[in-house]
Design an enzyme around this catalytic site. Structure first.
Site, PDB file in Angstrom:
ATOM      1  N   LYS A 186      -2.457 -96.280 -54.578  1.00  0.00           N
ATOM      2  CA  LYS A 186      -2.016 -97.081 -53.442  1.00  0.00           C
ATOM      3  C   LYS A 186      -1.062 -96.295 -52.526  1.00  0.00           C
ATOM      4  O   LYS A 186      -0.640 -95.184 -52.860  1.00  0.00           O
ATOM      5  CB  LYS A 186      -1.359 -98.375 -53.943  1.00  0.00           C
ATOM      6  CG  LYS A 186      -2.331 -99.314 -54.694  1.00  0.00           C
ATOM      7  CD  LYS A 186      -3.504 -99.773 -53.837  1.00  0.00           C
ATOM      8  CE  LYS A 186      -4.140-101.068 -54.295  1.00  0.00           C
ATOM      9  NZ  LYS A 186      -4.981-100.992 -55.495  1.00  0.00           N
TER      10      LYS A 186
HETATM   11  C1  LIG Z   1      -5.200-102.470 -56.320  1.00  0.00           C
HETATM   12  C2  LIG Z   1      -5.472-103.891 -55.998  1.00  0.00           C
HETATM   13  C3  LIG Z   1      -5.061-104.945 -56.818  1.00  0.00           C
HETATM   14  C4  LIG Z   1      -4.495-104.759 -58.209  1.00  0.00           C
HETATM   15  O1  LIG Z   1      -3.517-103.866 -58.357  1.00  0.00           O
HETATM   16  P1  LIG Z   1      -3.264-103.090 -59.754  1.00  0.00           P
HETATM   17  O2  LIG Z   1      -1.881-102.589 -59.551  1.00  0.00           O
HETATM   18  O3  LIG Z   1      -4.271-101.997 -59.858  1.00  0.00           O
HETATM   19  O4  LIG Z   1      -3.361-104.089 -60.843  1.00  0.00           O
HETATM   20  C5  LIG Z   1      -5.263-106.241 -56.388  1.00  0.00           C
HETATM   21  N1  LIG Z   1      -5.876-106.499 -55.223  1.00  0.00           N
HETATM   22  C6  LIG Z   1      -6.306-105.515 -54.420  1.00  0.00           C
HETATM   23  C7  LIG Z   1      -6.946-105.871 -53.119  1.00  0.00           C
HETATM   24  C8  LIG Z   1      -6.142-104.185 -54.782  1.00  0.00           C
HETATM   25  O5  LIG Z   1      -6.621-103.212 -54.007  1.00  0.00           O
END
Ligand SMILES: *Cc1c(COP(=O)(O)O)cnc(C)c1O
Length: 395
Positions: A186
């Site tokens: 992210k």
């Molecule tokens: C990455 C993501 C999540 C979940 O995040 P994690 O930290 O990997 O559990 C939820 N929603 C969206 C749209 C994402 O891209």
């Protein structure tokens, strides 16, 4: 998009602070932690950045979604409207709190279409969870108006859109709660991590309790003296993860300005390519610019261009075929495959997911290609990329 591209001494320093004391736990140990509270500092900074009153950091974006849903009172048998274009985590979180995901259409924002929410609403609908996909916003003001009118709780999945805003207001602050992910890929990473934000004191307290076994954190230095107003679970983040994230969060402005600059260079170069139109972004200034998403006139053309781009070594996600982000390939959900019976299966209003069809979403996603914008591109990389893109449109 990924903050991991710019790891440096700042991350090492924050982690070293934690390692020097040996206190990896976010709570307690006041005497030996040398004043370091990385999770707490991260939360303060996240509030500053988003303008939210409260935030709570937890172990993942998925945990943040579960925490926000629960803290907002969403649970067994409640229907929650979500888009068919998202990461699987969004519906996983809904199912894992015992609620029922109800899928609805997206529009050319690539996010939930406010005009189609009415079609899927029932007497069991309790919440709407729009997902601000690929760094930019849904028509969030219209979605909020709809939710307010219908008395529905709005929770924003802003996991992919840290730093983005709509008319100057941070994504994640339109709903009762907003969720972010700080996983490894992210915009800002903790390694693993997630966070919720809210302006509602009660929602914040419930979130803070739920993510730590129900602890009210009022017992003072002795955790054993805390009371447990609600049943919770363990979605805590460690200080090591929070420390990495803190260094990253301090680089957010730099990340956003680099992404915006890189995206603009590519977008300008693509503007006159035949048949290309761009994703609709309700407030272009608020785009965090992690992706450049564009449409081709037909599915055939989109597939051809996606193939040409890959052949020219600038491959881009074609989400329509993607295993993780588009409902078409969510066979596990469609067949309700699981390792044990789920609470949601006891609901009398559980949907039959075997034949979800989102026609308008299909019409858009079939023609959509998204290019990830990287932080580490040099001027020359961008120039080479533009040449490769132009070449891909000649085939
Ligand atoms: C990455 C993501 C999540 C979940 O995040 P994690 O930290 O990997 O559990 C939820 N929603 C969206 C749209 C994402 O891209």
């Amino acid at each position: 998009m990924p903050g991991f591209e710019i790891f440096g001494d700042e991350e090492k320093k924050e982690v070293a602070d934690v390692l020097e004391t040996g206190v990896l736990f976010r709570y307690g140990f006041e005497g030996v932690r040398n004043g370091h509270f990385k999770a707490l500092e991260f939360e303060k900074k996240l509030c500053e950045i988003t303008g939210a009153k409260y935030s709570h950091l937890c172990s993942s974006g998925t945990a943040a979604l579960c925490t926000a849903l629960t803290a907002c009172g969403i649970g067994a048998g409640d229907e929650v409207i979500v888009p068919g274009f998202t990461f699987v985590a969004t519906f996983e979180a809904i199912i894992n709190v015992g609620a029922i995901p109800v899928f609805s259409e997206i529009d050319e924002t690539l996010c939930l279409n406010p005009d189609r929410l009415e079609d899927v609403i029932t007497s069991k609908t309790r919440a709407v969870v729009p997902v601000h996909m690929c760094g930019a916003m849904a028509r969030i003001d219209e979605i909020k108006i709809f939710c307010d009118k219908k008395g529905l709780i709005l929770i924003e999945d802003a996991c992919q859109s840290l730093g983005a805003s709509y008319q100057g207001k941070a994504l994640g602050t339109f709903g009762t709660s907003g969720c972010f992910s700080f996983d490894a890929v992210k915009t800002v990473t903790c390694g693993e991590g997630g966070g919720i934000i809210t302006d509602d004191k009660d929602v914040y307290e419930k979130a803070d309790q739920f993510a730590d076994h129900g602890h009210d954190h009022l017992g003072g230095p002795d955790r054993g003296a805390d009371d447990h107003p609600i049943i919770g679970t363990n979605y805590r983040i460690s200080e090591l993860n929070a420390a990495v994230g803190l260094a990253q969060l301090n680089k957010l402005d730099q990340i956003l300005s680099t992404q915006r600059k890189n995206k603009l260079a590519i977008k300008d170069a693509m503007a006159d390519l035949p048949g290309v139109s761009f994703r609709y972004i309700p407030d272009a200034k608020g785009d965090s610019a992690t992706f450049l998403s564009f449409f081709l006139p037909t599915q055939e053309r989109a597939r051809q261009i996606a193939k040409n781009l890959a052949d020219n070594k600038v491959g881009c996600p074609y989400w329509y075929d993607n295993n993780w982000h588009y409902y078409k390939k969510w066979h596990h959900l469609k067949e309700m495959k699981r390792s044990a019976k789920l609470a949601v299966e006891l609901a009398d209003n559980l949907r039959d997911y075997t034949n979800i069809v989102l026609k308008e979403s299909d019409n858009i996603m079939k023609r959509t290609i998204s290019m990830q914008i990287m932080l580490s591109w040099s001027k020359q990389d961008i120039e080479n990329r533009i040449q490769a893109i132009i070449k891909s449109f000649k085939g």
